[in-house]
Motif scaffolding. Structure first.
Motif, short mmCIF file in Angstrom:
data_model
loop_
_atom_site.label_atom_id
_atom_site.label_comp_id
_atom_site.label_asym_id
_atom_site.label_seq_id
_atom_site.Cartn_x
_atom_site.Cartn_y
_atom_site.Cartn_z
N LYS A 193 -5.04 8.82 -16.82
CA LYS A 193 -5.17 8.06 -15.56
C LYS A 193 -3.89 8.16 -14.74
O LYS A 193 -3.94 8.27 -13.50
N ALA A 194 -2.72 8.12 -15.40
CA ALA A 194 -1.44 8.20 -14.69
C ALA A 194 -1.28 9.54 -14.00
O ALA A 194 -0.82 9.62 -12.85
N SER A 251 2.75 7.03 -9.93
CA SER A 251 1.77 6.20 -10.63
C SER A 251 2.47 5.40 -11.71
O SER A 251 3.51 5.81 -12.23
N ILE A 287 0.71 3.08 -14.79
CA ILE A 287 -0.50 2.51 -15.38
C ILE A 287 -0.14 1.74 -16.65
O ILE A 287 0.60 2.24 -17.50
#
Length: 342
Positions: free
Chosen positions: A64-65, A30, A32
């Motif tokens: 979120k990551a 990920s 972000i």
């Protein structure tokens, strides 16, 4: 002996982008990035507003990551963060969070030099599995830095040339401001230049010794040139915007490559990379390919997502420091003027 999987959380907060990324064994899970639109009305980054926005963004971005990476916090091997260089207030937010998070999870803490992160972004896992071979020269070009770096190993780097005043990215942004082009001006100059004649107007290339650069004189020359022309034609900028942008951009890129070619020959290096926010510039990228063919270089151009500030580059740098067991103490503090050490 290290565990089977090395999973690094990277945190980047050096300027106005809050970013968190997770890399597993060198591959991105990920990445972000939360941008800060608050600076647009001021025509540049306001440090106090940037640090406040980081405080608001950092927890949601990290959360979120981790969620996007489909891992648990306990899966992390270490926390890597940008220690500097950058805006002190912004760095304090990222550093404080990284230290607290590492302490809470009982995980190693890894400090990363922002500029080394830009360079090591070239080692993020990709489909080609083609990476620079040591030694190589990386031209790092951003709003705050313009450097030629001789890279002999992941963390054995030496600055062999740099700007003595304005950075190339700063020269783009200041020119945009002079011309009334909205912030951030660099990408817009690149956009307008596509429709212009790069040879329409002549701007000077500073004569600086060794492999160093200077862009303050170019910016001043543009200002005086426009003031003179607008005395005769109040709409000179509007009527010639594409040609002005193309000519100005051409001069900056020509200046950059003049020293890069010399440095590559003098150091007998044929592996050449670019990094930093300005490496997203279309002319810089095309010229690297063109000149690279002439000079018989093997060239490396970062994906657009790794040009501007991002945490994936911090995480990959953290990956290699983790393998080397180079960890930071919990009492470490940010350094706004952190240098790349020889």
């Amino acid at each position: 002996m290290i565990e089977k999987d090395v999973i690094i959380l990277g945190i980047e907060s050096s300027c106005d982008d809050t970013s968190a990324a997770v890399i597993k064994n060198g591959k991105i899970l990920s990445n972000i990035v939360a941008n800060q639109a608050v600076h647009e009305e001021f025509g540049g980054v306001v440090p106090e507003l940037a640090s406040r926005a980081h405080q608001q963004n950092i927890i949601p971005v990290v959360q979120k990551a981790i969620k996007a990476a489909n891992i648990k916090k306990s899966d992390l091997s270490a926390i890597a963060f940008t220690r500097g260089p950058g805006l002190l207030g912004s760095l304090v937010v990222g550093t404080s969070f990284a230290k607290s998070f590492a302490y809470a999870l009982d995980k190693p803490l890894i400090e990363i030099n922002h500029m080394q992160g830009h360079i090591l972004a070239h080692f993020i896992g990709n489909d080609t599995n083609v990476y620079p071979q040591f030694p190589f020269i990386c031209m790092t070009v951003s709003g705050g830095h313009t450097q030629l770096v001789l890279v002999e190993d992941y963390f054995k780097m030496k600055i062999i040339g740099q700007t003595i005043d304005d950075a190339a990215g700063e020269a783009f942004d200041k020119a945009a401001k002079i011309m009334g082009i909205p912030y951030p001006g660099g990408p817009l100059i690149d956009k307008f230049a596509k429709d212009g004649n790069p040879h329409k107007f002549k701007f000077p290339i500073a004569s600086i010794k060794d492999y160093n650069y200077s862009f303050s004189g170019l910016k001043t020359n543009l200002l005086y040139f426009l003031q003179k022309e607008m005395k005769n034609d109040a709409r000179f900028i509007e009527n010639n915007k594409a040609d002005i942008c193309a000519s100005y951009q051409h001069t900056i890129i020509k200046t950059l490559f003049k020293k890069l070619v010399k440095a590559a020959k003098d150091h007998n290096v044929n592996q050449i990379a670019i990094a930093g926010g300005v490496s997203a510039n279309s002319l810089l990228r095309s010229e690297l390919n063109r000149i690279g063919k002439i000079e018989q270089w093997t060239t490396f151009i970062p994906s657009f997502e790794f040009c501007t500030d991002n945490a994936a580059m911090i995480a990959i740098a953290g990956h290699y420091k983790y393998l080397a067991k180079e960890f930071a103490p919990l009492d470490i503090v940010p350094d706004a003027r952190l240098k790349i050490q020889p």
